[in-house]
Scaffold this motif. Structure first.
Motif, PDB file in Angstrom:
ATOM      1  N   THR A   1       0.847  -1.185   0.000  1.00  0.00           N
ATOM      2  CA  THR A   1       0.000   0.000   0.000  1.00  0.00           C
ATOM      3  C   THR A   1       0.888   1.241   0.000  1.00  0.00           C
ATOM      4  OG1 THR A   1      -0.040   0.199   2.406  1.00  0.00           O
ATOM      5  CG2 THR A   1      -1.710  -1.234   1.404  1.00  0.00           C
ATOM      6  N   PRO A   2       0.323   2.418  -0.280  1.00  0.00           N
ATOM      7  CA  PRO A   2       1.134   3.640  -0.187  1.00  0.00           C
ATOM      8  C   PRO A   2       1.762   3.840   1.187  1.00  0.00           C
ATOM      9  CG  PRO A   2      -0.871   4.080  -1.416  1.00  0.00           C
ATOM     10  CD  PRO A   2      -1.011   2.685  -0.867  1.00  0.00           C
ATOM     11  N   ASP A   3       1.104   3.367   2.235  1.00  0.00           N
ATOM     12  CA  ASP A   3       1.662   3.481   3.582  1.00  0.00           C
ATOM     13  C   ASP A   3       2.743   2.445   3.853  1.00  0.00           C
ATOM     14  OD1 ASP A   3       0.054   5.625   4.241  1.00  0.00           O
ATOM     15  OD2 ASP A   3      -1.567   4.336   4.982  1.00  0.00           O
ATOM     16  N   GLN A   4       2.631   1.290   3.217  1.00  0.00           N
ATOM     17  CA  GLN A   4       3.612   0.214   3.365  1.00  0.00           C
ATOM     18  C   GLN A   4       3.971  -0.327   1.982  1.00  0.00           C
ATOM     19  OE1 GLN A   4       1.481  -2.384   6.221  1.00  0.00           O
ATOM     20  NE2 GLN A   4       3.104  -1.873   7.682  1.00  0.00           N
ATOM     21  N   PRO A   5       4.732   0.454   1.224  1.00  0.00           N
ATOM     22  CA  PRO A   5       5.043   0.057  -0.156  1.00  0.00           C
ATOM     23  C   PRO A   5       6.058  -1.072  -0.228  1.00  0.00           C
ATOM     24  CG  PRO A   5       6.236   2.053   0.422  1.00  0.00           C
ATOM     25  CD  PRO A   5       5.331   1.751   1.587  1.00  0.00           C
ATOM     26  N   LEU A   6       6.010  -1.797  -1.340  1.00  0.00           N
ATOM     27  CA  LEU A   6       7.055  -2.761  -1.644  1.00  0.00           C
ATOM     28  C   LEU A   6       8.275  -1.968  -2.117  1.00  0.00           C
ATOM     29  CD1 LEU A   6       7.379  -5.978  -1.959  1.00  0.00           C
ATOM     30  CD2 LEU A   6       7.266  -5.490  -4.415  1.00  0.00           C
ATOM     31  N   LYS A   7       9.424  -2.216  -1.528  1.00  0.00           N
ATOM     32  CA  LYS A   7      10.614  -1.416  -1.829  1.00  0.00           C
ATOM     33  C   LYS A   7      11.498  -2.123  -2.853  1.00  0.00           C
ATOM     34  CE  LYS A   7      10.571   1.077   2.541  1.00  0.00           C
ATOM     35  NZ  LYS A   7      11.322   1.502   3.734  1.00  0.00           N
ATOM     36  N   LEU A   8      11.708  -1.449  -3.976  1.00  0.00           N
ATOM     37  CA  LEU A   8      12.463  -1.990  -5.101  1.00  0.00           C
ATOM     38  C   LEU A   8      13.863  -1.359  -5.109  1.00  0.00           C
ATOM     39  CD1 LEU A   8       9.357  -2.181  -5.805  1.00  0.00           C
ATOM     40  CD2 LEU A   8      10.032  -2.022  -8.203  1.00  0.00           C
ATOM     41  N   GLY A   9      14.882  -2.156  -4.874  1.00  0.00           N
ATOM     42  CA  GLY A   9      16.246  -1.645  -4.850  1.00  0.00           C
ATOM     43  C   GLY A   9      16.890  -1.663  -6.222  1.00  0.00           C
ATOM     44  N   THR A  10      17.678  -0.624  -6.518  1.00  0.00           N
ATOM     45  CA  THR A  10      18.324  -0.519  -7.816  1.00  0.00           C
ATOM     46  C   THR A  10      19.533   0.405  -7.744  1.00  0.00           C
ATOM     47  OG1 THR A  10      18.012   0.171 -10.135  1.00  0.00           O
ATOM     48  CG2 THR A  10      16.785   1.379  -8.472  1.00  0.00           C
ATOM     49  N   ARG A  11      20.430   0.270  -8.707  1.00  0.00           N
ATOM     50  CA  ARG A  11      21.470   1.275  -8.894  1.00  0.00           C
ATOM     51  C   ARG A  11      20.798   2.531  -9.455  1.00  0.00           C
ATOM     52  NH1 ARG A  11      25.706  -1.500 -12.727  1.00  0.00           N
ATOM     53  NH2 ARG A  11      26.824   0.484 -12.443  1.00  0.00           N
ATOM     54  N   GLY A  12      21.575   3.629  -9.487  1.00  0.00           N
ATOM     55  CA  GLY A  12      20.961   4.905  -9.835  1.00  0.00           C
ATOM     56  C   GLY A  12      21.188   5.398 -11.248  1.00  0.00           C
ATOM     57  N   SER A  13      21.770   4.585 -12.127  1.00  0.00           N
ATOM     58  CA  SER A  13      21.987   5.024 -13.502  1.00  0.00           C
ATOM     59  C   SER A  13      20.653   5.159 -14.226  1.00  0.00           C
ATOM     60  CB  SER A  13      22.871   4.024 -14.245  1.00  0.00           C
ATOM     61  OG  SER A  13      22.153   2.826 -14.496  1.00  0.00           O
ATOM     62  N   PRO A  14      20.612   5.958 -15.298  1.00  0.00           N
ATOM     63  CA  PRO A  14      19.357   6.082 -16.063  1.00  0.00           C
ATOM     64  C   PRO A  14      18.811   4.732 -16.517  1.00  0.00           C
ATOM     65  CG  PRO A  14      20.873   7.815 -16.723  1.00  0.00           C
ATOM     66  CD  PRO A  14      21.646   6.907 -15.806  1.00  0.00           C
ATOM     67  N   LEU A  15      19.691   3.832 -16.964  1.00  0.00           N
ATOM     68  CA  LEU A  15      19.216   2.526 -17.417  1.00  0.00           C
ATOM     69  C   LEU A  15      18.693   1.700 -16.250  1.00  0.00           C
ATOM     70  CD1 LEU A  15      18.727   0.422 -19.545  1.00  0.00           C
ATOM     71  CD2 LEU A  15      21.131  -0.267 -19.362  1.00  0.00           C
ATOM     72  N   ALA A  16      19.405   1.699 -15.130  1.00  0.00           N
ATOM     73  CA  ALA A  16      18.945   0.941 -13.963  1.00  0.00           C
ATOM     74  C   ALA A  16      17.578   1.442 -13.499  1.00  0.00           C
ATOM     75  CB  ALA A  16      19.968   1.043 -12.831  1.00  0.00           C
ATOM     76  N   LEU A  17      17.399   2.759 -13.508  1.00  0.00           N
ATOM     77  CA  LEU A  17      16.103   3.325 -13.112  1.00  0.00           C
ATOM     78  C   LEU A  17      15.009   2.957 -14.108  1.00  0.00           C
ATOM     79  CD1 LEU A  17      17.264   6.823 -11.845  1.00  0.00           C
ATOM     80  CD2 LEU A  17      16.323   4.966 -10.457  1.00  0.00           C
ATOM     81  N   ALA A  18      15.335   2.943 -15.394  1.00  0.00           N
ATOM     82  CA  ALA A  18      14.349   2.542 -16.405  1.00  0.00           C
ATOM     83  C   ALA A  18      13.911   1.098 -16.170  1.00  0.00           C
ATOM     84  CB  ALA A  18      14.933   2.704 -17.810  1.00  0.00           C
TER      85      ALA A  18
END
Length: 321
Positions: free
Chosen positions: A8-25
């Protein structure tokens, strides 16, 4: 099976990633697929950017080959630590960057549908590798691409070339090199396909193992994450990567190893092609094999062993340098 507790918005699933444009995409693609699969709002999923040791070292030593910076785990260690200590729930990875063995307590068993596997030839002056003039300078940080290129065009001069798509494009404009390579999958995901002068057929340049695939890692004991991820898992991609990663593991492959491999599904069969090269491109060994989809578990291992049987004494000595 127990009902899955939805984020939920109060308890979201947290998605970990590097911060490059491709990783974020890639993280955003994963989020979009989860939203659609579970009919949930964007706010139910939080993208968490984690800086890795590899990112820091690559920035500091931008003129050094990746093999001098460290192995593939440098780009995943902090993300996996964040998952093990509960700061994130899942991690999104480019599969071609992933070690073949995961840390204890983690599993990598969800794959999104695979993108274009081909390499992209990028140049402001030429349309193909063959159009480059004799002695032209080509930039790449990939040991595989360097070896494959030198095996075809030993006259070319190769220089170290790293950075995101925009950085590499600027280096070409500045005349640092006349051409470079990127993955077509990355350009597709970034909406920047116009940068490619053309895509290189696998017959001309076999791609890296798992190129074009996104994998999602989770904690082994996290049944909730497993159930949430199940609807977005692509089985054909899993079948292909299982073969390719077994091939890579058998060859003990890493960022330091010029190895290429590609598995394709054709009807009820899977076809695996692989190659290993000397770093200077002076020798390239190739092997392939086929198996039914129901009996493909050993195919990657068999193709790798065929290459090892071909390799002359001393072929891998450079790996221990």
């Amino acid at each position: 099976m127990a009902m899955t507790q939805m984020p939920t918005p109060d308890q979201p699933l947290k998605l970990g990633t590097r911060g490059s444009p491709l990783a974020l995409a890639q993280a955003h693609e994963t989020r979009a697929r989860l939203m659609a699969a579970h009919d949930l709002p964007e706010a139910a999923f939080e993208v968490v950017v984690i800086k890795t040791t590899g990112d820091d070292r690559a920035m500091i030593a931008s003129d050094k080959p990746l093999k001098e910076i460290g192995n593939k785990g440098l780009f995943t260690k902090e993300i996996e630590e964040a998952m093990l200590d509960g700061r994130i729930d899942i991690a999104i990875h480019s599969m071609k960057d992933m070690p073949t063995v995961q840390p204890e307590g983690l599993v990598l068993d969800t794959y999104l549908p695979r993108e274009d596997v081909r390499d992209a030839f990028v140049s402001l002056k030429a349309t193909t590798i063959h159009d480059l003039p004799e002695g032209a300078v080509v930039g790449t940080s990939s040991l595989r691409r360097r070896a494959q290129l030198l095996s075809r065009r030993p006259d070319l001069k190769l220089v170290e070339f790293r950075g995101n798509v925009q950085t590499r494009r600027q280096k070409l404009a500045d005349g640092v090199a006349e051409a470079t390579f990127l993955a077509m999958a990355g350009l597709n995901r970034l909406g920047m396909t116009e940068l490619a002068a053309g895509a290189i057929a696998p017959e001309d340049m076999l791609p890296a193992v798992a190129q074009g695939a996104i994998g999602i890692e989770r904690r082994v004991d996290d049944a909730r994450a497993a159930q949430l991820l199940s609807p977005i898992h692509d089985i054909p991609t899993e079948q292909r990567l299982t073969v390719e990663r077994a091939f890579l593991a058998t060859l003990d492959g890493s960022c330091e190893t010029p190895i290429a491999g590609l598995a394709l599904i054709e009807g009820g069969e899977i076809w695996m092609r692989g190659e290993i090269l000397r770093p200077d491109g002076s020798e390239c060994l190739r092997a392939e094999g086929r198996a039914s989809l129901s009996d493909a578990g050993e195919l990657g291992i068999d193709v790798a062993r065929a290459l090892l049987d071909q390799a002359p004494k001393g072929f891998f000595d450079w790996k221990r340098g």
